[in-house]
Write an enzyme that holds these catalytic residues in place. Structure first.
Site, short mmCIF file in Angstrom:
data_model
loop_
_atom_site.label_atom_id
_atom_site.label_comp_id
_atom_site.label_asym_id
_atom_site.label_seq_id
_atom_site.Cartn_x
_atom_site.Cartn_y
_atom_site.Cartn_z
N HIS A 1 10.68 -3.98 -1.08
CA HIS A 1 11.44 -3.23 -0.07
C HIS A 1 10.96 -1.79 -0.01
O HIS A 1 10.15 -1.37 -0.83
CB HIS A 1 12.95 -3.33 -0.32
CG HIS A 1 13.45 -2.64 -1.55
ND1 HIS A 1 13.16 -3.07 -2.83
CD2 HIS A 1 14.23 -1.54 -1.71
CE1 HIS A 1 13.75 -2.28 -3.71
NE2 HIS A 1 14.40 -1.33 -3.06
N HIS B 1 12.12 1.30 -0.49
CA HIS B 1 12.52 2.48 -1.27
C HIS B 1 11.35 3.08 -2.04
O HIS B 1 10.49 2.36 -2.56
CB HIS B 1 13.66 2.12 -2.23
CG HIS B 1 14.99 2.01 -1.53
ND1 HIS B 1 16.05 1.32 -2.06
CD2 HIS B 1 15.40 2.51 -0.34
CE1 HIS B 1 17.08 1.40 -1.23
NE2 HIS B 1 16.71 2.11 -0.18
N HIS C 1 9.78 2.06 -5.33
CA HIS C 1 9.06 0.78 -5.31
C HIS C 1 7.73 0.88 -4.55
O HIS C 1 6.92 -0.04 -4.63
CB HIS C 1 9.93 -0.31 -4.68
CG HIS C 1 11.23 -0.50 -5.41
ND1 HIS C 1 11.52 -1.62 -6.17
CD2 HIS C 1 12.30 0.33 -5.55
CE1 HIS C 1 12.71 -1.47 -6.72
NE2 HIS C 1 13.21 -0.30 -6.36
N HIS D 1 20.70 -4.89 0.06
CA HIS D 1 20.36 -3.58 -0.55
C HIS D 1 19.64 -2.75 0.52
O HIS D 1 20.01 -1.61 0.79
CB HIS D 1 19.47 -3.83 -1.76
CG HIS D 1 18.97 -2.60 -2.44
ND1 HIS D 1 19.79 -1.74 -3.14
CD2 HIS D 1 17.72 -2.07 -2.53
CE1 HIS D 1 19.05 -0.74 -3.62
NE2 HIS D 1 17.80 -0.92 -3.27
N HIS E 1 14.71 -2.91 -12.26
CA HIS E 1 15.31 -1.82 -13.04
C HIS E 1 15.91 -2.34 -14.35
O HIS E 1 16.38 -3.48 -14.42
CB HIS E 1 16.45 -1.14 -12.26
CG HIS E 1 15.99 -0.32 -11.10
ND1 HIS E 1 15.66 1.01 -11.20
CD2 HIS E 1 15.80 -0.65 -9.81
CE1 HIS E 1 15.29 1.47 -10.01
NE2 HIS E 1 15.37 0.48 -9.14
FE FE Z 1 14.94 0.69 -6.96
ZN ZN Z 2 15.90 0.06 -3.95
#
Ligand code: FE
Ligand code: ZN
Length: 256
Positions: A51, A53, A56, A105, A168
């Site tokens: 994704h 973010h 990442h 998310h 994470h």
């Molecule tokens: Fe993350």
């Molecule tokens: Zn994220």
């Protein structure tokens, strides 16, 4: 032989490093430098991204400049050379990889499943980014509770032996919430002891398995009456919808 190992990044991210027959891939490289160190002179053959973010994707540009490797992930993320969509399947390192969309998310979030043939049958390795965590799930930044719940159900339906590689190290905090959400679950308490031990030795608590998650992850246990009661404050007789239980659990966890 396939090996999958975590590369630590930032304070609690894991960049998963896949190696098979001298080929190297990484998943969600938020930072390029720890990847380059882990490669120890080897070349990078490709990047998977779940994704958009930054934690990442932040290392993609630098890794591509250095290794000229392809980037597989959601369409629209800068640097992606092979856009993936739900239902896609391809091969990496000679192994089948399939893709499912797991919005919630973020709206672009994908999960990837790598199939490894073993003596005991096909073992699945799930790279689920910030959707499913060990004993938890990602925050709802872009999607609705309903979308996220549907996404989690897709993942929880995978075979129990499926290895779960989240992005994470949140396991211990998640388990403390799990114990509050379902105080009678002794498997959660056992897992807390196990995970405390690993963290005391500074070891990762991942990968997990779908089987472990089904037994201890409150977000996959919204059908359990005790959890529904604690999350919604309603009596068991009220039988709230699972997605309603999920939404209440998620916002309780946001403030836990
Ligand atoms: Fe993350
Ligand atoms: Zn994220």
């Amino acid at each position: 032989m396939l090996t999958i190992s975590p590369i630590g990044a930032f304070s609690d991210n894991y960049i998963w490093h896949l190696e098979r027959d001298g080929e190297h891939w990484v998943v969600d490289p938020g930072d390029a430098q720890p990847v380059a160190s882990a490669l120890a002179g080897a070349s990078l053959n490709g990047i998977l991204v779940t994704h958009h973010h930054f934690d990442h994707t932040g290392g993609i540009a630098e890794l591509v400049a250095r290794y000229h490797c392809p980037v597989y992930g959601p369409d629209g993320i800068p640097g992606v050379t092979k856009p993936l969509r739900t239902g896609d399947s391809c091969q990496i390192m000679g192994l089948p990889l399939s893709v499912i969309d797991v919005p919630g998310h973020t709206l672009d979030h994908l999960a990837m499943i790598l199939e490894e043939p073993t003596d005991g049958g096909t073992l699945l390795h799930l790279f689920c980014g910030d959707t499913l965590f060990a004993a938890g799930c990602g925050r709802l930044f872009e999607g609705t509770a309903e979308q996220m719940y549907r996404s989690l159900r897709k993942l929880s339906g995978l075979p129990p032996a499926t290895r779960v590689y989240c992005a994470h190290e949140y396991t211990l905090a998640n388990l403390r919430f799990a114990a509050a959400a379902e105080p009678g679950n002794t498997v959660v308490l056992d897992r807390i002891a196990e995970v405390e031990d690993l963290r005391a030795k500074n070891k990762p608590t991942l990968p997990s398995t779908i089987g472990e998650e089904l037994a201890t992850n409150p977000f996959l246990r919204c059908h359990i009456a005790a959890i529904a009661r604690r999350a919604t404050g309603q009596s068991a007789a009220a039988e709230p919808e699972e997605v309603e239980v999920f939404a209440r659990l998620r916002s309780w966890k946001d403030n836990f």
